[in-house]
Design an enzyme around this catalytic site. Sequence first.
Site, PDB file in Angstrom:
ATOM      1  N   GLY A  19       0.888  -1.199   0.034  1.00 47.51           N
ATOM      2  CA  GLY A  19      -0.121  -0.031  -0.033  1.00 47.51           C
ATOM      3  C   GLY A  19       0.687   1.156   0.014  1.00 47.51           C
ATOM      4  N   GLY A  69      -0.316  -7.789   2.791  1.00 46.24           N
ATOM      5  CA  GLY A  69       0.055  -9.241   3.322  1.00 46.24           C
ATOM      6  C   GLY A  69      -0.338 -10.096   2.302  1.00 46.24           C
TER       7      GLY A  69
HETATM    8  C1  3PG Z   1      -4.944  -5.287   4.696  1.00 42.09           C
HETATM    9  O1  3PG Z   1      -4.970  -4.153   4.705  1.00 42.09           O
HETATM   10  O2  3PG Z   1      -4.028  -6.001   5.117  1.00 42.09           O
HETATM   11  C2  3PG Z   1      -6.354  -6.074   4.492  1.00 42.09           C
HETATM   12  O3  3PG Z   1      -7.548  -5.074   4.377  1.00 42.09           O
HETATM   13  C3  3PG Z   1      -6.464  -7.183   5.809  1.00 42.09           C
HETATM   14  O4  3PG Z   1      -6.482  -6.589   6.910  1.00 42.09           O
HETATM   15  P1  3PG Z   1      -6.186  -7.327   8.191  1.00 42.09           P
HETATM   16  O5  3PG Z   1      -4.551  -7.345   7.993  1.00 42.09           O
HETATM   17  O6  3PG Z   1      -6.397  -6.364   9.435  1.00 42.09           O
HETATM   18  O7  3PG Z   1      -6.608  -8.726   8.374  1.00 42.09           O
HETATM   19 MG    MG Z   2      -2.903  -6.534   6.733  1.00 38.91          MG
END
Ligand code: 3PG
Ligand code: MG
Length: 398
Positions: free
Chosen positions: A353, A377
């Site tokens: 991101g 992730g």
């Molecule tokens: C992220 O931003 O990694 C996804 O939306 C998943 O969220 P999480 O890591 O809180 O499960």
């Molecule tokens: Mg995440």
Amino acid sequence: MLRVISDLEDSHYFGKSVLVRVDFNVSVINSSIGEDYRIRMTLPTIEYLTKRGCRVILASHLGRPTGYQINYSLSPIARRLSDIMPKSRVRFVKDCVGEIVQEEVKRLAKGDILLLENLRFRREEELNESGFSEMLASLADIYVNDAFSTSHRKHSSTYGAAKLFDTRLAGFNLSKEVEYLSMIKENPIKPFTLIVGGVKIRDKIGALENLLPKADKLLVGGAVAYTFLKAQGINTGDSIIDENHVPWVTRALSIYGDKIFLPTDHIIASSPDDGYARMVKGDIPRGTAGYDIGTQTIEKYSAEVGRKGVGTVFWNGPMGLFEIGLFANGTINIAKSMALAFWRGSKTLIGGGDTLEAMKKAGVSEGEVNHVSTGGGATLHFLAGDEMPGIQALEKND
Ligand code: 3PG
Ligand code: MG
């Protein structure tokens, strides 16, 4: 093979309710939305369904709330969605299952959109609890997953509820992610250059284990580079070192050393926020730490990335602490070289991101990259070959 929404004939859609798992987990501070890339990337799927006369029910999580917490509400996102989809009626409901949701669903006309409240306000979501899955599944006739970035989670909305539908399909965004990431995982167009930065080595090991044998070059930057340098016996001063992974890095260097490039100069400071930084070659003095790659390294890496000749470049993780202007140069220049590689015909992919923010700082547009993954992730798990419950749940349609 994944079944995508466009694989189902239009006649199956008209008048149906469709539950679409989206990932609207974007930054929301005091009701104001930061980067909305994840929201925008789901629009083709949502529009495809509304145009075919579906009642579209959108389900997402936001953050990691413990129970109901108003600052994790999805209502600001419903307003944003309504702004960017002026032709559709977008409604919002203050829960994700139960009677009030059933009532709202009944009120939807064909082509309407209903955004449910944050799934994680109910702890059953993350527990993949069967009763909760049943309640979610009872809302619609067809299930669509367009949340690639949450597909590494085995939750009700990504797995348990999904499996209860006879018809479960991939949205366009999820399918595009799988297509691009499978290409680099299985059959990258050569030469294949990997650029890895960021801080946590542990999160990247699985992906690197899979990709290193196929890669022609690995350019290392960011904090992870200091662990590589330390493993080579170079003084890294007070730079962040991931001691637990020095053995893995040492092994990687012994097997793939001839294709791994490490920074030869660094932007260092005694503290990241004292407003003063300088450049050194080689060793990093005690009392200082590295926060970005230096100009010689930038030149070397940029030349490698932008090299003429069609291939693949995959970039994950910033080259330094780019949120601070003094340490943004490395990341910005890599973003520019990625754009150059794109214009020269390479397939370019970016995962993670924060890289989108770096691209914007560099003046590189989303159209100057072949694929920017919505996942952080999830992307690394996919590349590592880990189980992806949200994709698995779509695979076997009855
Ligand atoms: C992220 O931003 O990694 C996804 O939306 C998943 O969220 P999480 O890591 O809180 O499960
Ligand atoms: Mg995440």
